[in-house]
Design a protein around this motif. Structure first.
Motif, PDB file in Angstrom:
ATOM      1  N   SER A  17       0.833   1.663   0.004  1.00  0.00           N
ATOM      2  CA  SER A  17      -0.132   2.713   0.308  1.00  0.00           C
ATOM      3  C   SER A  17      -1.467   2.403  -0.377  1.00  0.00           C
ATOM      4  O   SER A  17      -1.498   2.090  -1.566  1.00  0.00           O
ATOM      5  CB  SER A  17       0.456   4.029  -0.217  1.00  0.00           C
ATOM      6  OG  SER A  17      -0.276   5.107   0.240  1.00  0.00           O
ATOM      7  N   LYS A  21      -4.183  -0.842   5.159  1.00  0.00           N
ATOM      8  CA  LYS A  21      -3.415  -1.145   6.373  1.00  0.00           C
ATOM      9  C   LYS A  21      -3.765  -0.213   7.520  1.00  0.00           C
ATOM     10  O   LYS A  21      -3.999  -0.658   8.652  1.00  0.00           O
ATOM     11  CB  LYS A  21      -1.933  -1.043   5.989  1.00  0.00           C
ATOM     12  CG  LYS A  21      -0.965  -0.853   7.103  1.00  0.00           C
ATOM     13  CD  LYS A  21       0.427  -0.622   6.539  1.00  0.00           C
ATOM     14  CE  LYS A  21       0.453   0.590   5.628  1.00  0.00           C
ATOM     15  NZ  LYS A  21       1.667   1.361   5.626  1.00  0.00           N
ATOM     16  N   ARG A  47      -1.645  16.334   6.218  1.00  0.00           N
ATOM     17  CA  ARG A  47      -2.936  16.386   5.522  1.00  0.00           C
ATOM     18  C   ARG A  47      -3.939  17.042   6.465  1.00  0.00           C
ATOM     19  O   ARG A  47      -3.767  17.024   7.677  1.00  0.00           O
ATOM     20  CB  ARG A  47      -3.416  14.970   5.179  1.00  0.00           C
ATOM     21  CG  ARG A  47      -2.484  14.262   4.209  1.00  0.00           C
ATOM     22  CD  ARG A  47      -2.996  12.852   3.886  1.00  0.00           C
ATOM     23  NE  ARG A  47      -2.043  12.142   3.037  1.00  0.00           N
ATOM     24  CZ  ARG A  47      -1.673  10.882   3.225  1.00  0.00           C
ATOM     25  NH1 ARG A  47      -2.177  10.162   4.203  1.00  0.00           N
ATOM     26  NH2 ARG A  47      -0.802  10.315   2.408  1.00  0.00           N
ATOM     27  N   TYR A  56       1.362  11.609  13.144  1.00  0.00           N
ATOM     28  CA  TYR A  56       2.824  11.687  12.944  1.00  0.00           C
ATOM     29  C   TYR A  56       3.351  12.820  13.808  1.00  0.00           C
ATOM     30  O   TYR A  56       2.598  13.705  14.218  1.00  0.00           O
ATOM     31  CB  TYR A  56       3.159  12.074  11.492  1.00  0.00           C
ATOM     32  CG  TYR A  56       3.032  10.971  10.468  1.00  0.00           C
ATOM     33  CD1 TYR A  56       3.985   9.965  10.364  1.00  0.00           C
ATOM     34  CD2 TYR A  56       1.962  10.968   9.561  1.00  0.00           C
ATOM     35  CE1 TYR A  56       3.874   8.966   9.394  1.00  0.00           C
ATOM     36  CE2 TYR A  56       1.846   9.963   8.594  1.00  0.00           C
ATOM     37  CZ  TYR A  56       2.808   8.968   8.528  1.00  0.00           C
ATOM     38  OH  TYR A  56       2.701   7.978   7.581  1.00  0.00           O
ATOM     39  N   GLU A  77      13.755   6.371   6.547  1.00  0.00           N
ATOM     40  CA  GLU A  77      13.865   6.188   5.101  1.00  0.00           C
ATOM     41  C   GLU A  77      13.319   7.391   4.371  1.00  0.00           C
ATOM     42  O   GLU A  77      12.399   8.053   4.872  1.00  0.00           O
ATOM     43  CB  GLU A  77      12.949   5.040   4.698  1.00  0.00           C
ATOM     44  CG  GLU A  77      13.624   3.722   4.563  1.00  0.00           C
ATOM     45  CD  GLU A  77      12.586   2.784   4.034  1.00  0.00           C
ATOM     46  OE1 GLU A  77      12.527   2.624   2.806  1.00  0.00           O
ATOM     47  OE2 GLU A  77      11.800   2.293   4.849  1.00  0.00           O
ATOM     48  N   VAL A  79      11.016   7.695   2.020  1.00  0.00           N
ATOM     49  CA  VAL A  79      10.006   6.839   1.382  1.00  0.00           C
ATOM     50  C   VAL A  79       9.650   7.387  -0.001  1.00  0.00           C
ATOM     51  O   VAL A  79       9.540   6.643  -0.977  1.00  0.00           O
ATOM     52  CB  VAL A  79       8.761   6.685   2.285  1.00  0.00           C
ATOM     53  CG1 VAL A  79       7.661   5.891   1.593  1.00  0.00           C
ATOM     54  CG2 VAL A  79       9.134   5.974   3.599  1.00  0.00           C
ATOM     55  N   ILE A 106       4.166   1.057   9.075  1.00  0.00           N
ATOM     56  CA  ILE A 106       5.305   1.636   8.358  1.00  0.00           C
ATOM     57  C   ILE A 106       5.544   0.934   7.027  1.00  0.00           C
ATOM     58  O   ILE A 106       4.943  -0.100   6.761  1.00  0.00           O
ATOM     59  CB  ILE A 106       6.597   1.661   9.214  1.00  0.00           C
ATOM     60  CG1 ILE A 106       7.193   0.282   9.375  1.00  0.00           C
ATOM     61  CG2 ILE A 106       6.338   2.247  10.574  1.00  0.00           C
ATOM     62  CD1 ILE A 106       8.501   0.328  10.147  1.00  0.00           C
ATOM     63  N   ARG A 142      -9.826   8.063  -1.980  1.00  0.00           N
ATOM     64  CA  ARG A 142      -9.400   8.649  -0.707  1.00  0.00           C
ATOM     65  C   ARG A 142      -9.310  10.171  -0.827  1.00  0.00           C
ATOM     66  O   ARG A 142      -9.583  10.895   0.117  1.00  0.00           O
ATOM     67  CB  ARG A 142      -8.036   8.056  -0.320  1.00  0.00           C
ATOM     68  CG  ARG A 142      -7.537   8.454   1.026  1.00  0.00           C
ATOM     69  CD  ARG A 142      -6.444   7.525   1.512  1.00  0.00           C
ATOM     70  NE  ARG A 142      -5.137   7.880   0.966  1.00  0.00           N
ATOM     71  CZ  ARG A 142      -4.005   7.234   1.260  1.00  0.00           C
ATOM     72  NH1 ARG A 142      -4.025   6.201   2.063  1.00  0.00           N
ATOM     73  NH2 ARG A 142      -2.869   7.614   0.739  1.00  0.00           N
TER      74      ARG A 142
HETATM   75  P1  5GP Z   1       1.701   8.244   4.248  1.00  0.00           P
HETATM   76  O1  5GP Z   1       2.374   9.429   3.638  1.00  0.00           O
HETATM   77  O2  5GP Z   1       0.640   7.659   3.360  1.00  0.00           O
HETATM   78  O3  5GP Z   1       1.199   8.504   5.646  1.00  0.00           O
HETATM   79  O4  5GP Z   1       2.804   7.113   4.404  1.00  0.00           O
HETATM   80  C1  5GP Z   1       3.618   6.767   3.349  1.00  0.00           C
HETATM   81  C2  5GP Z   1       4.384   5.509   3.665  1.00  0.00           C
HETATM   82  O5  5GP Z   1       5.349   5.757   4.710  1.00  0.00           O
HETATM   83  C3  5GP Z   1       3.479   4.398   4.189  1.00  0.00           C
HETATM   84  O6  5GP Z   1       3.863   3.173   3.579  1.00  0.00           O
HETATM   85  C4  5GP Z   1       3.775   4.422   5.652  1.00  0.00           C
HETATM   86  O7  5GP Z   1       3.506   3.166   6.239  1.00  0.00           O
HETATM   87  C5  5GP Z   1       5.264   4.733   5.649  1.00  0.00           C
HETATM   88  N1  5GP Z   1       5.776   5.128   6.962  1.00  0.00           N
HETATM   89  C6  5GP Z   1       5.112   5.747   7.957  1.00  0.00           C
HETATM   90  N2  5GP Z   1       5.883   5.884   9.035  1.00  0.00           N
HETATM   91  C7  5GP Z   1       7.070   5.307   8.747  1.00  0.00           C
HETATM   92  C8  5GP Z   1       8.284   5.099   9.484  1.00  0.00           C
HETATM   93  O8  5GP Z   1       8.431   5.449  10.640  1.00  0.00           O
HETATM   94  N3  5GP Z   1       9.295   4.475   8.832  1.00  0.00           N
HETATM   95  C9  5GP Z   1       9.180   4.034   7.557  1.00  0.00           C
HETATM   96  N4  5GP Z   1      10.228   3.413   7.032  1.00  0.00           N
HETATM   97  N5  5GP Z   1       8.059   4.208   6.842  1.00  0.00           N
HETATM   98  C10 5GP Z   1       7.009   4.829   7.415  1.00  0.00           C
END
Ligand code: 5GP
Length: 192
Positions: A17, A21, A47, A56, A77, A79, A106, A142
């Motif tokens: 993050s 990307k 957000r 999303y 996952e 995450v 992702i 950010r």
């Molecule tokens: P953010 O909360 O910053 O949008 O995303 C957090 C992390 O989750 C980032 O590394 C993003 O790429 C990852 N992420 C977003 N969509 C997916 C998904 O469909 N699967 C997985 N495994 N990770 C995801």
């Protein structure tokens, strides 16, 4: 889709993050045709600058877990704690069946899982930040995450960097102009 038409390929972008990307992926989508973004599902809070169905599919934890049970994800996952993220089978197939190439933004483990599933149809790209220090500055400027969230993201970043050599290719996001050019060149070559 006609029988002789090819299914789209899979272009996977993974990175810690704050590595830039998402900005790179946005640039790519605007500058190359025949690409479509795979919208992931997540249970994290939306957000203020995000749109449901575009950035999303925002689900509650319960809704997300129901979809896991009914086997609707290609991969998913936790995450971050209580923040589930996943790629829906319906999303990937819908795009591929139009003949368009699917772009994924992702996390590292999810990216490698998709690569494993789709093999030569997929290109897994790791976007490398110049340093963890730069990541920290980017996450802070950010302004979308609080201090605790930033600390969590940084801790995960160090872990994710250790996976970079498992990817098909690495793009170093030090100079953004160069990173954009490299990205377009790599993708054009792969989808040709
Ligand atoms: P953010 O909360 O910053 O949008 O995303 C957090 C992390 O989750 C980032 O590394 C993003 O790429 C990852 N992420 C977003 N969509 C997916 C998904 O469909 N699967 C997985 N495994 N990770 C995801």
């Amino acid at each position: 889709m006609a029988v002789n038409e090819k299914k789209g390929k899979l272009l996977i972008f993974s990175a810690p993050s704050g590595s830039g990307k998402t900005t790179l992926v946005k640039y790519l989508m605007e500058h190359l045709g025949n690409l479509s973004f795979s919208v992931s599902a997540t249970s994290r809070k939306k957000r203020s600058n995000e749109i449901n169905g575009k950035d999303y599919y925002f689900l509650t934890v319960d809704e997300f877990r129901r979809k896991i049970k009914s086997n609707e994800f290609v991969e998913w996952e936790e995450v971050y704690k209580d923040s589930l993220y996943g790629t829906l089978k319906s999303e990937v197939e819908r795009i591929r069946n139009t003949g368009k190439n699917v772009v994924f933004d992702i996390d590292v483990v999810g990216g490698l899982n998709i690569k494993k599933l789709y093999g030569d149809d997929a290109l897994a790209i790791f976007v490398m930040p110049p340093s963890v220090e730069v990541l920290k500055t980017r996450l802070e400027s950010r302004g979308t995450d609080n201090e605790k969230e930033i600390a969590t993201r940084l801790a995960k970043a160090e872990y994710e960097l250790s996976f970079s050599d498992k990817f098909d290719t690495i793009i170093i996001n030090d100079d953004f102009k160069k990173a954009k050019e490299d990205t377009v060149a790599i993708i054009e070559k792969f989808i040709k």
